[in-house]
Design an enzyme around this catalytic site. Sequence first.
Site, short mmCIF file in Angstrom:
data_model
loop_
_atom_site.label_atom_id
_atom_site.label_comp_id
_atom_site.label_asym_id
_atom_site.label_seq_id
_atom_site.Cartn_x
_atom_site.Cartn_y
_atom_site.Cartn_z
N CYS A 1 4.45 40.94 13.94
CA CYS A 1 4.48 40.68 12.49
C CYS A 1 4.98 41.90 11.74
O CYS A 1 5.57 41.78 10.67
CB CYS A 1 3.10 40.27 12.00
SG CYS A 1 1.82 41.42 12.50
N GLU B 1 -3.64 37.13 7.30
CA GLU B 1 -2.68 38.10 7.84
C GLU B 1 -1.45 37.29 8.22
O GLU B 1 -1.47 36.55 9.21
CB GLU B 1 -3.26 38.78 9.09
CG GLU B 1 -4.52 39.60 8.86
CD GLU B 1 -4.25 40.91 8.14
OE1 GLU B 1 -3.09 41.34 8.08
OE2 GLU B 1 -5.21 41.48 7.61
N GLU C 1 11.72 35.77 8.11
CA GLU C 1 11.18 36.33 9.35
C GLU C 1 11.82 35.58 10.52
O GLU C 1 11.73 34.36 10.60
CB GLU C 1 9.66 36.13 9.36
CG GLU C 1 9.01 36.76 10.56
CD GLU C 1 7.50 36.56 10.58
OE1 GLU C 1 7.06 35.41 10.43
OE2 GLU C 1 6.77 37.55 10.74
N LYS D 1 -10.59 29.46 16.87
CA LYS D 1 -9.56 28.56 17.38
C LYS D 1 -8.35 29.41 17.72
O LYS D 1 -7.58 29.83 16.85
CB LYS D 1 -9.14 27.49 16.35
CG LYS D 1 -8.29 26.41 17.04
CD LYS D 1 -7.26 25.75 16.17
CE LYS D 1 -5.99 26.48 16.02
NZ LYS D 1 -5.16 26.67 17.24
P1 NAD Z 1 1.33 29.68 13.27
O1 NAD Z 1 1.12 29.81 11.80
O2 NAD Z 1 2.16 28.60 13.77
O3 NAD Z 1 -0.08 29.51 14.00
C1 NAD Z 1 -1.12 30.46 13.86
C2 NAD Z 1 -2.45 29.75 14.12
O4 NAD Z 1 -2.68 28.85 13.05
C3 NAD Z 1 -2.48 28.93 15.39
O5 NAD Z 1 -3.77 29.01 15.96
C4 NAD Z 1 -2.20 27.53 14.87
O6 NAD Z 1 -2.72 26.52 15.71
C5 NAD Z 1 -2.93 27.56 13.55
N1 NAD Z 1 -2.46 26.59 12.55
C6 NAD Z 1 -1.21 26.11 12.39
N2 NAD Z 1 -1.19 25.23 11.37
C7 NAD Z 1 -2.45 25.17 10.87
C8 NAD Z 1 -3.07 24.43 9.83
N3 NAD Z 1 -2.39 23.54 9.10
N4 NAD Z 1 -4.39 24.62 9.59
C9 NAD Z 1 -5.10 25.50 10.32
N5 NAD Z 1 -4.56 26.21 11.34
C10 NAD Z 1 -3.25 26.06 11.61
O7 NAD Z 1 1.85 31.10 13.75
P2 NAD Z 1 2.29 31.53 15.22
O8 NAD Z 1 3.64 30.96 15.48
O9 NAD Z 1 1.20 31.29 16.18
O10 NAD Z 1 2.39 33.12 15.05
C11 NAD Z 1 3.48 33.77 14.53
C12 NAD Z 1 3.29 34.10 13.07
O11 NAD Z 1 2.11 34.87 12.89
C13 NAD Z 1 4.40 34.95 12.51
O12 NAD Z 1 4.76 34.48 11.22
C14 NAD Z 1 3.77 36.32 12.41
O13 NAD Z 1 4.36 37.17 11.46
C15 NAD Z 1 2.38 36.00 12.07
N6 NAD Z 1 1.51 37.12 12.41
C16 NAD Z 1 0.94 37.89 11.43
C17 NAD Z 1 0.17 38.99 11.76
C18 NAD Z 1 -0.46 39.86 10.72
O14 NAD Z 1 -1.39 40.57 11.05
N7 NAD Z 1 -0.02 39.84 9.49
C19 NAD Z 1 -0.05 39.29 13.08
C20 NAD Z 1 0.55 38.51 14.05
C21 NAD Z 1 1.31 37.41 13.71
#
Ligand code: NAD
Length: 476
Positions: free
Chosen positions: A283, A249, A383, A174
Amino acid sequence: MAAPVTARTDHLIGGERITGSGERIDVVNPATEEVIASVPAGTAEEADAAVRAAAEAFPAWAATPVAERAAILARVREGMKERFDELAATITAEVGTPITFASKAQVPNPLGIAKGVLAELAAGFPAEEEIGNSLVVREPVGVVAAITPWNFPLQQIVAKIVPALAVGCTVVLKPSEVAPLTAGLLAEIVEAAGVPAGVFNVVHGTGPVVGEALVSHPLVDMVSFTGSTGAGRRVSALAAESVKRVALELGGKSANVILDDADLARSVKLGVAYCYLNNGQACTAWSRMLVPADRHDEAVEIAAAAAAKYAPGDPASPETRLGPVVSAAQRERVVGYIRKGVEEGATLALGGPEAPEGVERGYFVRPTVFGDVSPEMTIAQEEIFGPVLSVIPYRDEDEAVRIANSTIYGLAAGVFSADTERAMAVARRLRAGSIDINGGAFNTQAPFGGYKQSGNGREFGRHGMEEFTEVKAIQR
Ligand code: NAD
């Protein structure tokens, strides 16, 4: 402007292209604010169909000889190379990543990750082990739900699906609903490489609907999630109901620790560059710069001068170093943090909450540098995910380490010193998963992941492949 986006936007379920039930999610170019495509708003039923397809395809894929799986994945990698420019342009169009960074990192890193996985397979991963009278073997964990964010839309997907498929798992992906088009292109590449029907499935949609349906599904064996710490908590809680394996992650608030013997100009300039990577939306971004208190003012001056060179502009232009943040909501969030920094008494050395000059449209934020930031301020703890740097003074090395370790996160860090041994000693004291000394290069073969609330588990290379395996001991 960016090249036209050609990616398919339908679901891929059991080898079939499914248009979806009707409702759609718009994909917006953050530099132009224009809708450039839409994807289906997937349903729990579609998630269920994809999981069933993956479960059905699992036994045959797990039993497929490694050499055959490797040949297919090598074709996936070749396909990414062939469509390199299209992938980079799509990332720029849907994320706002400057095209230069998309071409230098966002597409090459996944190629490096896939190369590492193929090398591990060629070297005999997973090796069997004898422990006393036991033979210890590794087997694929089963059906993997891969849930990914928007900021590195190709890298985050490849870091999950390539090792998972390599070890014999089947996958339901997804992708982020904010940037799903890169995933659409990758799905075409995977199909063209000859991955059998059901082995790799894509369901578009939101986290609360499709994401949660996958995480809760009884036929899913493992969830590999990249995203915010808040969503990661929710995913963990849901997955706990069925005791699924979860790899996370999550977010970061990484510190760049500049020691008193470091080349200040070089380390500050590199620090700004690492903070502003991908328009501040990485991130691992070094969003906190820790400097010796007696060199604070000088460091802030260098940082502000370096940051001023990041003029916001069209990300599709090769000259642009700073594109927009990904959405209007993200801009509001980032600007809110900038206001908070001012309210809490940090010194605004560059930028601010106002819209930048010279750009009429797009979700742009001024490159911003704060000085005199204290470790407990919101902008030093949370963040921000935008081009906002917090410069924090420290008195001595122990205090620098204490401040660096003082957030809920522990993803990455930088250490700068004229003495590599000294930097190594500090690196060992930092509670974070990935530390670069004096700007050490990103390594797509080394384990990548977080301590504390930056997550559980590691991606890339052998460590990333192990995540997708079960360990079995057979006594004789
Ligand atoms: P997000 O958490 O809003 O969404 C990430 C994914 O999770 C999306 O596909 C979203 O649809 C899904 N999602 C959201 N709520 C969910 C739920 N309740 N159940 C299942 N899936 C759900 O994050 P974002 O805004 O897309 O990305 C930015 C964040 O990602 C930042 O906090 C960043 O630090 C983190 N990030 C971490 C890494 C790492 O490797 N540690 C890498 C890149 C980004």
